[in-house]
Write a protein that holds these residues in place. Structure first.
Motif, PDB file in Angstrom:
ATOM      1  N   LEU A  49      70.540 -97.499  -4.883  1.00  9.73           N
ATOM      2  CA  LEU A  49      70.836 -98.466  -3.828  1.00  9.73           C
ATOM      3  C   LEU A  49      71.513 -99.709  -4.402  1.00  9.73           C
ATOM      4  O   LEU A  49      72.523-100.183  -3.869  1.00  9.73           O
ATOM      5  N   THR A  78      73.904-108.952  -3.248  1.00  9.10           N
ATOM      6  CA  THR A  78      73.902-108.749  -1.794  1.00  9.10           C
ATOM      7  C   THR A  78      72.494-108.577  -1.253  1.00  9.10           C
ATOM      8  O   THR A  78      72.086-109.232  -0.285  1.00  9.10           O
ATOM      9  N   LEU A  79      71.718-107.696  -1.873  1.00  8.58           N
ATOM     10  CA  LEU A  79      70.382-107.382  -1.357  1.00  8.58           C
ATOM     11  C   LEU A  79      69.449-108.581  -1.421  1.00  8.58           C
ATOM     12  O   LEU A  79      68.587-108.749  -0.547  1.00  8.58           O
ATOM     13  N   VAL A 122      75.306-100.486  -2.985  1.00  6.58           N
ATOM     14  CA  VAL A 122      75.504-101.617  -2.071  1.00  6.58           C
ATOM     15  C   VAL A 122      76.267-102.724  -2.797  1.00  6.58           C
ATOM     16  O   VAL A 122      75.915-103.123  -3.902  1.00  6.58           O
ATOM     17  N   LYS A 156      77.057 -91.396  -3.123  1.00  4.72           N
ATOM     18  CA  LYS A 156      76.851 -91.989  -1.805  1.00  4.72           C
ATOM     19  C   LYS A 156      75.911 -91.172  -0.911  1.00  4.72           C
ATOM     20  O   LYS A 156      75.095 -91.750  -0.175  1.00  4.72           O
ATOM     21  N   VAL A 174      79.067 -98.842   1.490  1.00  4.20           N
ATOM     22  CA  VAL A 174      77.660 -98.526   1.757  1.00  4.20           C
ATOM     23  C   VAL A 174      76.991 -99.775   2.301  1.00  4.20           C
ATOM     24  O   VAL A 174      77.009-100.836   1.665  1.00  4.20           O
ATOM     25  N   GLU A 175      76.411 -99.634   3.479  1.00  5.38           N
ATOM     26  CA  GLU A 175      75.713-100.750   4.117  1.00  5.38           C
ATOM     27  C   GLU A 175      74.265-100.803   3.648  1.00  5.38           C
ATOM     28  O   GLU A 175      73.722 -99.832   3.118  1.00  5.38           O
ATOM     29  N   VAL A 176      73.654-101.947   3.860  1.00  7.76           N
ATOM     30  CA  VAL A 176      72.228-102.079   3.562  1.00  7.76           C
ATOM     31  C   VAL A 176      71.464-101.155   4.509  1.00  7.76           C
ATOM     32  O   VAL A 176      71.632-101.227   5.725  1.00  7.76           O
TER      33      VAL A 176
END
Length: 1183
Positions: free
Chosen positions: A323, A373-374, A327, A278, A333-335
């Motif tokens: 990443l 998500t991304l 994510v 992280k 973990v946020e974008v």
């Protein structure tokens, strides 16, 4: 003593100078080498002489030899040295570190390397038990100067490499050293980071000593790289990622940036727990991203700078990988807020002039666009549009090293040795681009289509630029070449359009499709007229790509078909009868393929236009000079695909009768029968006994004859391959395709092409027998005739071949190119209809099913005629797939009547043939000329492929698991995971059927166990793990002959001798040997006698193993322990790899264990009362 040392040193220096002198003769050099090696092996003066020779006053080559002598003493004599001698040598070595070298800038790198090796060899033998303060001594050395600090870093680096990377130590010593390093890692990391910070600061301040400080900083970064790869991530991310921050800052230093970015790359490539990774998200902060973007700014193509850019690109990709994993995971973990800046930096590398840098970013783009998500983030969606636009330039094939028409060319000259290398790379690169582009189009389908439409419109309206082709107008006729600017652009745009359109139908609902715009685009493409074949080929691809839109506008279909039919008959000049160029042939072939594709994918849509289609085809057929035989066959294949939609057996059969009428008449004619059944007549018929450049009427006639054969065979293949009954059972019943049911209730279908196939079959089988493309495919209605025609490979018949065709029976050049990686020109006689012959039969089993397998006396004639004159048939002619298809598609009802009579002779003959081939290979030596070595390599590879083909057939016959695919190449390497247990799947129905026949069963057993010792490690592993025990297990409980049991067991041990150095083979063969021994040893004492013949076997351990095996009351051990014990028993059979056979063994003794404390022994009976008796006391008060 001193005089002896001086005299010996003098001789050694002379010997070293003789060895290193380029003008020395080979005899003197060998004598000098022998003298030096004998000195290192046996002389008692090695240590004093080595120390004297290592004095820094000596020349570098002499010093290097002296240090090598000391290293040799430590590696091979350390265990026999007295403690005082070890201490003396250690002190002398440390003294050499202190003052035995020149300054850091003057000293040779190979002197530093061998000196660090000496210290590491002592560390591996003495630390930490007998040298507890080693790390402290190393730290103290760094205060003595830059040279000493660099040496300490080299020592730490080599220690990590030997212990962790290469693991060149015994298990216990490696564990001791690794655990000690791990315990002290916080101090080691702190020490290295402190040294790095100090030296970088000194480097920035100093002027005269800047290079020295820089050299130390570089050595420190290299050492950090050796530790970052395996230490706990806690040390890497300690202090809020302080180390990573330092590395980012160092990327601004030209002399240190490469080493710094390599450290950063290793860190970001680490796997591990997501929680520990992280902190890597801190690199998405403004500071880190800005440093990365600033470091990426480069224009000049300097090798070191370019390597740095490659590593920096890999850093960005590794950061993107972290990443994508973090994510959306369980870790919170946020974008990142700076995701846009990161993607801009990634896009900068994607648009770089270097093709290699562009290709490096593709996996990361794919991961971002696929991420659950991304991919939904607005930044990623917006960046997808920019990526799609960037792909327009990236798909353009530019950057050939031999040219200067693009900025990419300069980078390509660094990355590629030749245009061929670049071309191979770019083909793979473009395929990867297409995959990522398709993923990006899912996010922005309409925007991507708009970009594709604009690009296509631009190409249509742009004038054709032939580029360099204009300077060679005489040879090109003013047409474009493959490298012409217009062709390159059209080619890239075509790939782009295919990727975009293929995704838009998968992504958008029908009402959202841009149908009107696509129809305008298609109309523009259909109206575009060009006589340049290379561009026309691209135009046809665009027509094919846009065709799915035509489904929604059916009135466009006639225009599309008209465009394709015009292209099938394309000629550069209708009036001048010259041989067609390759580009023209490609256009015609492209149009034919496009028609087949449309009819295959949209037959129901084409069906209303069938009459128009068929009429046009018949007109083309009537013009004999218009179409080639191959093009005719393609059109016939398209018609068959449409006719499948009739869903009426009688109607479709009538159509196929009409379509194949001329083919049947020609193929069954008396002339053709005579030719196909007489080898001499066939050679004359196709012109194989004539010179290829003969301009006589006979040569013209032979050319026409070859065309007749080709057309008949390809027409047969097209019809048999494409004619099908309806997939829906009810439609098949209604159309008359179902004629009954099997005992299990499965429907029995009939194929509308069966009647034509049965008419063509006799001569087809004769052709196949005559060509002998496949020893597995020999079918004939007369054994005597079959034997006659199989003699085609006999010397008297091969002697009839003309000089141009004398290599007709050799390996096909296309296959040779595949095996050896070489390009060559194909020979027609090999390439023409023979492959098609067995393809027809191969597809017949799949298409006709019961109608094929019920052919009268099919199996009997195969078995009775297939193996005549096979010894004259070369190996590559046996590498065919017909029998595999026969096995796979055969209904169970015909196993006994068709397959069993065939497989026994096949496996029996092939086992004998391959065994002889492998014996020849094993006896070969390397003392041959290069051409002979190449031929031997080819022969060996063909034998290997034939072996795998046969074992694939065996596996398909016995089990549901596939061993190999055709032509599969596998290497035995350390990444393979050995099987931990033998599979226990049941035999297939065919396998059970084969087991009923003793002769077949014994052939399979003999083949599988014999193949274990053939020099093919992949085959050995697969056969040992999946076939051998599956077969042998069927008779383990029966009465086997002792000789047979001994042979099975020794075959496995022989396989261990050949392949045991491969861990994956060692594991599977050892397990197989143990299964045989444990199951058969109780009844066959002969296996004990075999074990006693194993070199260096531990008789006592063997007796203990037998005792536990034979005595039912003996204490049993765990499964893993039992396997390890047996593996040690048979270790003497394991052969060494060639590279290890002459290597001198290094023995490192284990030291007293550091971390295992003996458990205190405690007598339970004599111990104090534990209170357990109170639980059973009848007195309640006792509780």
């Amino acid at each position: 003593m001193a005089n002896q040392v001086a005299a010996m040193c003098d001789q050694l220096m002379k010997a070293v100078n003789v060895m290193m002198d380029a003008e020395s003769s080979q005899i003197y050099r060998l004598e000098a080498l022998k003298f030096c090696e004998e000195f290192k092996e046996s002389n008692s003066l090695c240590v004093p002489c080595g120390l004297q020779l290592a004095n820094k006053a000596q020349p570098a080559v002499v010093r290097h030899f002296g240090l090598q002598v000391l290293e040799h003493v430590i590696k091979f004599r350390w265990n026999n040295m007295q403690q005082q001698e070890k201490l003396h040598l250690k002190e002398c070595a440390m003294q050499l570190l202190l003052d035995g070298t020149h300054s850091i800038l003057e000293e040779e790198s190979h002197i530093k390397d061998v000196l660090s090796r000496i210290i590491v060899e002592m560390i591996k033998r003495e630390w930490p038990q007998h040298w507890p303060h080693m790390l402290k001594e190393m730290e103290d050395l760094t205060s003595q100067g830059e040279a000493q600090t660099e040496l300490v870093m080299l020592i730490l680096l080599r220690l990590a490499e030997d212990v962790i990377t290469f693991q060149t130590l015994p298990t216990q010593r490696r564990r001791d050293i690794q655990q000690t390093l791990t315990q002290n890692m916080e101090n080691i990391f702190g020490f290295m980071i402190a040294v790095l910070k100090v030296k970088v600061e000194d480097y920035r301040k100093a002027v005269s000593l800047a290079r020295a400080h820089c050299r130390v900083a570089v050595a420190t970064l290299n050492t950090l790289a050796g530790y970052i790869d395996w230490v706990s991530l806690v040390h890497i991310t300690a202090g809020n990622c302080h180390l990573l921050e330092i590395l980012c800052l160092l990327m601004a230093e030209p002399e240190l940036q490469l080493e710094a970015v390599e450290c950063l790359l290793i860190a970001l490539s680490r796997k591990g727990k997501l929680e520990e990774r992280k902190p890597f998200m801190l690199l998405f902060d403004d500071t880190a991203i800005c440093y990365i973007q600033a470091a990426a700014q480069a224009v000049e193509v300097v090798e070191r700078r370019y390597i740095f850019l490659k590593r920096l690109c890999q850093v960005l990709c590794a950061l993107g990988g972290q990443l994508c994993q973090l994510v959306g995971s369980d870790v919170d973990v946020e974008v990142p807020a700076n995701l846009g800046k990161y993607m801009e930096a990634l896009l900068a590398f994607t648009t770089h002039s270097s093709q290699f840098l562009k290709s490096s970013t593709l996996p990361t783009w794919g991961a971002l666009f696929r991420h659950e998500t991304l991919s939904k983030d607005a930044v990623v969606a917006q960046m997808a549009i920019q990526y799609v636009r960037a792909s327009m330039d990236n798909l353009v094939k530019t950057g050939f090293p031999s040219r200067n028409d693009s900025p990419s060319c300069e980078y390509s000259r660094v990355d590629f040795d030749s245009d061929e290398d670049f071309n191979s790379f770019f083909n793979s690169f473009r395929a990867q681009q297409g995959e990522v582009l398709r993923i990006a189009c899912r996010a922005v389908p309409l925007e991507a289509f708009q970009i594709a439409a604009e690009w296509l419109q631009f190409q249509i309206t742009s004038p054709i630029d032939t580029g360099d082709a204009t300077s060679t107008s005489k040879s090109t006729g003013g047409l474009c070449s493959l490298l012409s600017p217009s062709v390159v652009q059209w080619d890239a745009m075509t790939v782009f359009m295919e990727c975009v359109v293929s995704q838009i139908f998968k992504t958008l609902e029908e009402e959202k499709l841009p149908i009107d715009q696509s129809m305008e685009l298609l109309q523009a493409v259909l109206n575009y007229d060009t006589k340049d074949p290379l561009i026309l080929s691209c135009v046809l691809t665009n027509v094919s790509a846009l065709f799915p839109f035509v489904i929604h506008r059916p009135h466009f279909l006639p225009q599309v078909l008209s465009k394709l039919f015009q292209a099938i008959t394309f000629e550069l000049d209708q009036e001048i009868k010259t041989p067609r160029t390759r580009a023209v042939k490609n256009v015609r072939r492209h149009a034919s393929s496009a028609i087949i594709k449309i009819c295959r994918d949209y037959p129901q849509f084409i069906l209303p236009s069938f009459d128009l289609f068929y009429t046009h085809v018949k007109k083309l057929f009537a013009s004999e000079a218009t179409l080639t035989h191959m093009e005719k066959c393609c059109l016939m294949e398209a018609l068959v695909l449409i006719s499948n939609q009739f869903k009426d057996f009688a109607k479709q059969k009538a159509f196929l009768d009409e379509l194949m009428e001329s083919v049947v008449a020609d193929w069954t004619s008396e002339e053709m029968r005579h030719v196909l059944w007489d080898p001499v007549a066939l050679l004359s018929f196709v012109g194989a006994d004539q010179m290829a450049d003969d301009q006589s009427k006979d040569a013209d006639r032979a050319s026409l004859n070859r065309g007749r054969l080709s057309f008949c065979l390809y027409a047969m293949l097209g019809v048999v391959k494409r004619a099908r009954w309806p997939a829906d059972l009810e439609e098949a019943k209604a159309g008359g395709f179902v004629v009954g049911c099997t005992p299990t209730g499965a429907p029995i279908y009939r194929n509308p092409c069966t009647a034509q196939f049965l008419l063509l079959l006799p001569n087809l089988l004769a052709k196949l027998v005559l060509s002998h493309c496949d020893c597995f495919n020999m079918v004939c209605d007369c054994c005597g005739r079959c034997r006659t025609h199989n003699s085609l490979f006999l010397p008297e018949n091969t002697a009839r071949l003309s000089e141009d065709f004398c290599r007709a029976h050799d390996v096909m050049d296309a296959e040779k190119s595949m095996v050896l990686g070489k390009r060559s020109v194909e020979i027609y006689f090999n390439n023409f209809p023979f492959l098609c012959s067995f393809q027809v039969l191969g597809n017949a089993g799949v298409s006709l099913q019961q109608e094929f397998y019920t052919i009268e006396r099919l199996a009997e004639e195969i078995a009775g005629a297939a193996f005549v004159s096979l010894d004259h048939v070369p190996d590559h002619r046996l590498l065919r797939l017909f029998l595999r298809q026969l096995v796979v598609s055969c209904p169970p009802d015909y196993y006994e009547t068709v397959l069993c009579p065939l497989l026994g002779p096949v496996f029996g003959y092939m086992m004998q043939r391959l065994n002889v081939k492998w014996q020849v290979i094993n006896q070969r030596t390397s003392m041959n000329q290069e051409s002979q070595v190449t031929q031997e390599m080819l022969e060996e590879q063909l034998v290997r492929l034939l072996t795998r083909e046969l074992l694939d057939l065996l596996s398909k016959s016995l089990r549901h698991i596939e061993l190999f695919t055709a032509g599969q190449e596998e290497m035995m390497d350390s990444t393979q995971t050995p099987s931990t247990a033998q599979p226990t799947e049941e035999l297939t129905e065919l396998g059970k059927c084969l087991m009923k026949h003793e002769n077949i069963y014994m052939s399979l057993l003999t083949l599988s166990f014999t193949s274990l010792s053939w020099k093919d490690a992949t085959n050995c592993h697969r056969t040992a793990s999946m076939v051998c025990w599956t077969l042998l297990r069927q008779v383990v409980g029966g009465n086997l002959l002792p000789e047979a049991v001994t042979w099975f067991y020794t075959s496995v041990l022989r396989g261990l001798q050949v392949h045991g150095q491969h861990e994956v083979c060692n594991s599977t063969l050892s397990l197989l040997a143990m299964l045989i021994y444990e199951n058969l040893r109780p009844r066959y004492v002969e296996l004990h006698a075999v074990m006693m013949q194993i070199p260096n076997i531990n008789v006592e351990a063997l007796d203990q193993f037998d005792h536990r095996l034979l005595d039912p009351n003996a204490q049993k051990v765990g499964d893993k322990k039992r396997k390890d014990q047996f593996k040690k028993l048979i270790a003497g059979t394991v052969g060494k790899a060639l590279c290890q056979q002459f290597r001198k063994e290094v023995h490192i003794r284990n030291l007293p264990s550091l971390f295992k404390k003996p458990k205190p022994e405690k007598e339970v009976l004599s111990s104090e009362d534990l209170g357990l008796t109170a639980l059973f006391s009848p007195n309640a008060d006792a509780l």
